[in-house]
Design an enzyme around this catalytic site. Sequence first.
Site, mmCIF file in Angstrom:
data_model
loop_
_atom_site.group_PDB
_atom_site.id
_atom_site.type_symbol
_atom_site.label_atom_id
_atom_site.label_comp_id
_atom_site.label_asym_id
_atom_site.label_seq_id
_atom_site.Cartn_x
_atom_site.Cartn_y
_atom_site.Cartn_z
ATOM 1 N N LYS A 182 0.826 -1.201 0.000
ATOM 2 C CA LYS A 182 0.000 0.000 0.000
ATOM 3 C C LYS A 182 0.868 1.263 0.000
ATOM 4 C CE LYS A 182 -3.861 -2.209 2.418
ATOM 5 N NZ LYS A 182 -4.648 -2.273 3.685
ATOM 6 N N ALA A 240 -0.568 1.200 5.826
ATOM 7 C CA ALA A 240 -0.823 0.502 7.089
ATOM 8 C C ALA A 240 -1.850 -0.592 6.867
ATOM 9 C CB ALA A 240 -1.324 1.479 8.153
ATOM 10 N N ASP A 241 -1.792 -1.607 7.713
ATOM 11 C CA ASP A 241 -2.795 -2.663 7.684
ATOM 12 C C ASP A 241 -2.909 -3.256 9.089
ATOM 13 O OD1 ASP A 241 -4.489 -4.093 5.541
ATOM 14 O OD2 ASP A 241 -3.758 -5.732 6.798
ATOM 15 N N THR A 242 -4.110 -3.691 9.440
ATOM 16 C CA THR A 242 -4.381 -4.210 10.782
ATOM 17 C C THR A 242 -5.185 -5.492 10.686
ATOM 18 O OG1 THR A 242 -4.411 -1.965 11.723
ATOM 19 C CG2 THR A 242 -5.464 -3.706 13.014
ATOM 20 N N ALA A 279 0.687 -3.147 10.951
ATOM 21 C CA ALA A 279 1.954 -2.906 10.267
ATOM 22 C C ALA A 279 1.941 -1.504 9.683
ATOM 23 C CB ALA A 279 2.166 -3.927 9.158
#
Length: 212
Positions: free
Chosen positions: A55, A78-80, A115
């Site tokens: 991303k 970002a990723d969750t 992240a």
Amino acid sequence: MSPQQRLILASASPRRAELLRQIGVSFSTAATDVEEIRRVDEPPGDYVLRLAQEKSRAGLALAVAGGATGDNIWSLGADTLGVVDGEILEKPRDFTDFVRMMRLMSGREHSVLSALCLTGKGAAFSDVVETRVRFRELDRRLIEGYWETGEPADKAGGYGIQGMGAMLVESIHGSYSNVVGLPLETLAGFFERAGIEYWQSGNPKAQGRIRS
């Protein structure tokens, strides 16, 4: 941030945008199109980090394609996701999937992994942050009532700790903002290394949107 410096938030998440505004950072948003499919046997930490990196790179590419130039352009990806018993808990597919996830987390701890990746033309910084969250014992009435609020549908793990989902949580160990989706403690270090200023006067709003 100097007039020449520019931060791109490569995410459509209103929660991440609000966290950036909270710490006084000016930014634009980029609507990236990254396929979120886990590879075979890919560990949760590797998966969430890969998505954040993809991303971030996609956001930078969109900015450059849109005519942005210079060495002071940075893209934040970002990723969750949630993890319990080694199983990844992403956004619920439907009510049945939501109920299954709530029962997995009821009365016990799960991990929330977020992240971050901050990418510029000459450098990139990335990390994965873990927070442990313990849920209350959840009965069917509570699970159904929360689903009916409409909040869980677009949330990783099926809940939003910053919203009505706070009523499900008994305790947390680690970063609260990490559970929301953007660990500010880690991000502060990235910004300082990149020379991106925060705590700017007023409450900056997103400066615009970059589209593919």
